[in-house]
Design a protein around this motif. Structure first.
Motif, PDB file in Angstrom:
ATOM      1  N   ARG A  89       0.830  -1.214   0.000  1.00 35.37           N
ATOM      2  CA  ARG A  89       0.000   0.000   0.000  1.00 35.37           C
ATOM      3  C   ARG A  89       0.862   1.262   0.000  1.00 35.37           C
ATOM      4  N   PHE A 136     -12.316 -15.838   8.458  1.00 33.39           N
ATOM      5  CA  PHE A 136     -12.705 -15.321   7.145  1.00 33.39           C
ATOM      6  C   PHE A 136     -14.120 -15.812   6.831  1.00 33.39           C
ATOM      7  N   THR A 146     -16.408 -14.229   4.086  1.00 31.02           N
ATOM      8  CA  THR A 146     -17.074 -13.558   2.972  1.00 31.02           C
ATOM      9  C   THR A 146     -16.923 -14.330   1.655  1.00 31.02           C
ATOM     10  N   LEU A 166     -13.382 -13.582  -5.605  1.00 31.86           N
ATOM     11  CA  LEU A 166     -12.921 -13.177  -4.270  1.00 31.86           C
ATOM     12  C   LEU A 166     -11.470 -12.714  -4.304  1.00 31.86           C
ATOM     13  N   THR A 190     -11.052  -9.390  -6.296  1.00 29.80           N
ATOM     14  CA  THR A 190     -11.532  -8.239  -5.518  1.00 29.80           C
ATOM     15  C   THR A 190     -10.517  -7.857  -4.450  1.00 29.80           C
ATOM     16  N   LYS A 191      -9.991  -8.851  -3.751  1.00 30.87           N
ATOM     17  CA  LYS A 191      -9.004  -8.581  -2.705  1.00 30.87           C
ATOM     18  C   LYS A 191      -7.743  -7.949  -3.301  1.00 30.87           C
ATOM     19  N   ASN A 205      -8.414  -4.372  -4.215  1.00 31.61           N
ATOM     20  CA  ASN A 205      -8.502  -3.507  -3.037  1.00 31.61           C
ATOM     21  C   ASN A 205      -7.146  -3.333  -2.357  1.00 31.61           C
ATOM     22  N   ARG A 206      -6.292  -4.324  -2.484  1.00 33.83           N
ATOM     23  CA  ARG A 206      -4.962  -4.218  -1.878  1.00 33.83           C
ATOM     24  C   ARG A 206      -4.040  -3.344  -2.718  1.00 33.83           C
ATOM     25  N   ARG A 261     -16.580  -7.222   9.335  1.00 38.94           N
ATOM     26  CA  ARG A 261     -15.982  -8.485   8.895  1.00 38.94           C
ATOM     27  C   ARG A 261     -15.737  -8.468   7.376  1.00 38.94           C
ATOM     28  N   MET A 262     -16.746  -8.038   6.627  1.00 38.84           N
ATOM     29  CA  MET A 262     -16.632  -7.998   5.169  1.00 38.84           C
ATOM     30  C   MET A 262     -15.536  -7.034   4.715  1.00 38.84           C
ATOM     31  N   LYS A 321     -12.881  -6.170   6.265  1.00 41.96           N
ATOM     32  CA  LYS A 321     -11.590  -6.809   6.516  1.00 41.96           C
ATOM     33  C   LYS A 321     -11.343  -7.925   5.496  1.00 41.96           C
ATOM     34  N   ASP A 322     -12.347  -8.767   5.277  1.00 42.61           N
ATOM     35  CA  ASP A 322     -12.176  -9.918   4.372  1.00 42.61           C
ATOM     36  C   ASP A 322     -11.870  -9.470   2.939  1.00 42.61           C
ATOM     37  N   LEU A 323     -12.555  -8.436   2.480  1.00 37.80           N
ATOM     38  CA  LEU A 323     -12.366  -7.981   1.092  1.00 37.80           C
ATOM     39  C   LEU A 323     -11.250  -6.947   0.972  1.00 37.80           C
ATOM     40  N   ASP A 324     -10.596  -6.613   2.091  1.00 41.81           N
ATOM     41  CA  ASP A 324      -9.513  -5.614   2.071  1.00 41.81           C
ATOM     42  C   ASP A 324      -9.990  -4.254   1.578  1.00 41.81           C
ATOM     43  N   LEU A 325     -11.252  -3.941   1.825  1.00 39.72           N
ATOM     44  CA  LEU A 325     -11.740  -2.609   1.450  1.00 39.72           C
ATOM     45  C   LEU A 325     -10.979  -1.574   2.290  1.00 39.72           C
ATOM     46  N   PRO A 326     -10.403  -0.566   1.636  1.00 39.54           N
ATOM     47  CA  PRO A 326      -9.508   0.358   2.352  1.00 39.54           C
ATOM     48  C   PRO A 326     -10.286   1.437   3.108  1.00 39.54           C
TER      49      PRO A 326
END
Lengths: 282, 282
Positions: A13, A105, A107, A132, A135-136, A139-140, B161-162, B164-169
């Motif tokens: 990041r 985890f 989702t 999944l 998307t991760k 977002n990362r 939870r979501m 964190k799981d999806l790494d939404l910033p």
């Protein structure tokens, strides 16, 4: 030039944020490693579209069924690193499975539309796993653009659909399939082929070329597909599917009134090959 | 000061991008409109955490079942606009359902973990709908921080939870429930209550306070829950659930060795009320 290899999310990041603060565009090329010329073509194209290219290497457990080849999927980060030397890559991102899928985890992402049929028949968890992880990774890495091979055409359309549906702020680019001289689509799974199987493998592409020609002439689709299946079986393939679909939505089609794509999956021995090509406009 | 009302995604994105280029932090307060003091408390807190506050107003169809109150859910954007005057809000984002869920929409997000049980028993589609719309709003608005009321405690934990799981910033902030003087949690659905029902409604909070006290003393949970259900039924409620859960994971608990939360849902006539409070540390 040394390519930085990043395993930690905070380092990824901060690296990307620094590039962005400099006004640079960022491209992401998600891979499962086992890099071949097809991946390098994605990286080259990425370098034309953005000042910075991140290649991620992550063999994603959530897109493999227990019966599939997650365990034996080829993994060699040093070889991948060497393959990327001299390319447009700015960083190699290689997270661990523990870091991607931590405790509790919970989702899932699932799709209908382009995810229905084709690959999902034999691989029912595949696109949920792909959706999944992509998307991760988006977002990362926060890329402006992400590149995927047309070799996995249904995957490309699923990712495009999901990106639009979830409003992920990333442009999805499909890159034409890289092929051997005899037409075989490059794939990390080609290393599984025996010498005999490797000699037969290009017949998959040939059958699709014949099918696309026949369909482009306006011949009935069902008969053309049956002919292609027969040709593949005769060559020694165990056919999963041969289909003609709407090139954008992947809906089954009976008419020829829109851009079409022919797609197939077939096994040679234990190795499953997939391929697809556009139907030429009549 | 006039609050800009934004309906178009490109205008939202350019507005937020300009703030970000100025180095300003952005907070999002997602709402379904029908704003009350509880929402205004979220906006006030948002103003303490960020230079810019976006309030979204969108009655999200995907989180209502066909049998639920999507059609009669209170909608009055002018009233909401007026309610926000003089608050920390920088923009009101009010997209249309057509814009949020266009043709061929194909993507679903689902959760296990904190999404299991409680609200999901009577509202099986609820959290998938919430997860989807929140992901979309995050990706559209790109906030640094997003605020949600503890009133919808399970929703808050599902979104955390979501994210964190999806790494939404995005950083998720829970804000304590705003209550009437008699303890009734503020809710847009309170307008459905008749005068008689409104007089009974605070008993829900009272029952949870009693339950939390008994549980904090270390009394057996099952008996304490049964007592609370009886008290609510005696007051005229049709009880959906009364439960004691792990305050973080929302797992069912039998022991008292961690932070706990008591949660309940019950109907008065046709109006469904929910509430929850922390169990005091013994």
């Amino acid at each position: 030039m040394t390519i930085p290899v990043i395993a930690q999310l905070d380092e990824l990041r901060s690296t990307v944020a620094a590039w962005r603060a400099d006004g640079q565009r960022i491209a992401l090329v998600p891979t499962m490693g086992a890099l071949h010329q097809g991946h390098l073509d994605l990286v080259r194209r990425a370098g034309e579209l953005a000042e910075r290219v991140v290649v991620s290497v992550f063999v994603n457990p959530t897109q493999f069924a227990p019966t599939e080849d997650f365990g034996r999927y080829p993994r060699d980060l040093e070889r991948d690193y060497a393959a990327l030397s001299g390319t447009a890559v700015s960083a190699l991102y290689a997270p661990t499975a523990q870091d991607m899928y931590g405790p509790n985890f919970s989702t899932k992402i699932s799709l209908e539309g382009p995810a229905l049929g084709l690959e999902s028949i034999t691989r029912p968890h595949f696109f949920a796993g792909v959706a999944l992880v992509v998307t991760k990774l988006f977002n990362r890495c926060a890329p402006d653009v992400a590149l995927f091979g047309e070799k996995d055409y249904q995957q490309l359309k699923v990712i495009s659909r999901m990106t639009k549906d979830l409003d992920l702020p990333v442009e999805i680019i499909g890159v034409p399939t890289t092929r051997e001289a005899d037409g075989l689509a490059l794939s990390s799974r080609n290393v599984y082929l025996s010498e005999e199987e490797r000699a037969v493998a290009p017949r998959l592409h040939m059958a699709l070329q014949d099918l696309a020609q026949v369909v482009s002439r306006g011949d009935p689709i069902a008969a053309a597909v049956a002919q292609a299946r027969e040709a593949l079986a005769a060559a020694g393939f165990d056919v999963d599917y041969v289909e003609v679909r709407d090139a954008e939505t992947l809906e089954a089609v009976e008419a020829h009134d829109r851009p079409l794509r022919v797609l197939a999956a077939a096994k040679l021995g234990t190795t499953r090959l997939i391929d697809n090509i556009a139907v030429p406009r009549a």
